[in-house]
Motif scaffolding. Sequence first.
Motif, short mmCIF file in Angstrom:
data_model
loop_
_atom_site.label_atom_id
_atom_site.label_comp_id
_atom_site.label_asym_id
_atom_site.label_seq_id
_atom_site.Cartn_x
_atom_site.Cartn_y
_atom_site.Cartn_z
N HIS A 157 -81.27 63.31 -15.06
CA HIS A 157 -79.89 63.14 -15.43
C HIS A 157 -79.73 63.08 -17.02
O HIS A 157 -80.48 63.36 -17.63
CB HIS A 157 -79.21 61.80 -14.99
N PHE A 158 -78.50 63.38 -17.35
CA PHE A 158 -78.14 63.38 -18.69
C PHE A 158 -78.07 62.25 -19.30
O PHE A 158 -77.50 61.17 -18.67
CB PHE A 158 -76.86 64.40 -19.25
N PRO A 159 -78.45 61.66 -20.64
CA PRO A 159 -78.38 60.44 -20.95
C PRO A 159 -76.81 60.46 -21.67
O PRO A 159 -76.03 61.33 -21.90
CB PRO A 159 -79.32 60.36 -22.46
N PRO A 160 -76.12 59.13 -21.89
CA PRO A 160 -74.78 58.93 -22.36
C PRO A 160 -75.10 59.62 -23.79
O PRO A 160 -76.04 59.29 -24.46
CB PRO A 160 -74.73 57.54 -22.36
N THR A 161 -73.74 60.21 -24.39
CA THR A 161 -73.96 60.87 -25.60
C THR A 161 -73.67 59.95 -26.61
O THR A 161 -73.77 60.21 -27.78
CB THR A 161 -72.92 61.90 -25.57
N HIS A 162 -73.06 58.84 -26.47
CA HIS A 162 -72.69 57.76 -27.30
C HIS A 162 -73.86 56.70 -27.74
O HIS A 162 -73.52 55.93 -28.62
CB HIS A 162 -71.29 56.96 -26.66
N LEU A 163 -74.96 56.80 -27.26
CA LEU A 163 -76.22 56.24 -27.71
C LEU A 163 -77.08 57.10 -28.27
O LEU A 163 -77.34 58.23 -27.77
CB LEU A 163 -76.75 55.35 -26.48
N PRO A 164 -78.02 56.65 -29.24
CA PRO A 164 -79.08 57.50 -29.40
C PRO A 164 -80.22 57.42 -27.89
O PRO A 164 -80.22 56.41 -27.38
CB PRO A 164 -79.85 56.63 -30.54
N VAL A 165 -80.81 58.49 -28.06
CA VAL A 165 -81.78 58.61 -26.67
C VAL A 165 -82.65 57.35 -26.48
O VAL A 165 -82.88 57.03 -25.60
CB VAL A 165 -82.31 59.83 -26.39
N ALA A 166 -83.53 57.16 -27.69
CA ALA A 166 -84.52 56.22 -27.45
C ALA A 166 -83.91 54.82 -27.34
O ALA A 166 -84.38 54.01 -26.58
CB ALA A 166 -85.07 55.95 -28.99
N ASP A 167 -82.54 54.51 -27.66
CA ASP A 167 -82.00 53.33 -27.21
C ASP A 167 -81.68 53.08 -25.89
O ASP A 167 -81.81 52.28 -25.13
CB ASP A 167 -80.50 53.16 -28.04
N TYR A 168 -81.05 54.49 -25.35
CA TYR A 168 -80.81 54.50 -23.80
C TYR A 168 -81.97 54.12 -23.03
O TYR A 168 -82.09 53.29 -22.18
CB TYR A 168 -80.23 55.80 -23.64
N MET A 169 -83.13 54.91 -23.44
CA MET A 169 -84.25 54.55 -22.77
C MET A 169 -84.90 53.41 -22.72
O MET A 169 -85.34 52.96 -21.75
CB MET A 169 -85.45 55.50 -23.10
N GLU A 170 -84.65 52.55 -23.74
CA GLU A 170 -85.01 51.18 -24.02
C GLU A 170 -84.17 50.17 -23.10
O GLU A 170 -84.71 49.48 -22.14
CB GLU A 170 -85.11 50.65 -25.46
#
Length: 99
Positions: free
Chosen positions: A74-87
Motif C-alpha cells: 500500500h501507499f503510506p500516508p503522505t502527511h507523515l515521514p515514511v520512517a515515522d509511519y513504519m515505526e
Amino acid sequence: MLTKEEAVSAGSHFLKTLAYPERASSVVMLPDTAVEFPFGWTVRFDFQEHIETGNPMHAPFSSVVVVPHAGAAHFPPTHLPVADYMELCATGNWPPRKG
C-alpha cells in the motif's frame, strides 16, 4: 519475512495491477532504494515518462510503496515521514486511536 527481491516484486505487482493498471508499462521500480524496517519494506518507484523527461507533471504523487512483512502492499500516508509511519506500524500505534 520478505526478502528485498520479494518486496520489490510485491510492490511492483500492487502498482501495476491495483494502483496504476492503466500505466503498468510505465512503472519503474527502484530496488536500490529498498529499505527494510521491522514492519516491512519501503521501495521507491517512478514512471518512465518522468525519468525520461524530468517533467514533474509525469512523476507519481507518492513515489513510495510499503510492503509489509505480513499484509498487502500500500501507499503510506503522505502527511507523515515514511520512517515515522513504519515505526508507528511496527509498534502497533497505527492507525491512531481516536480519543
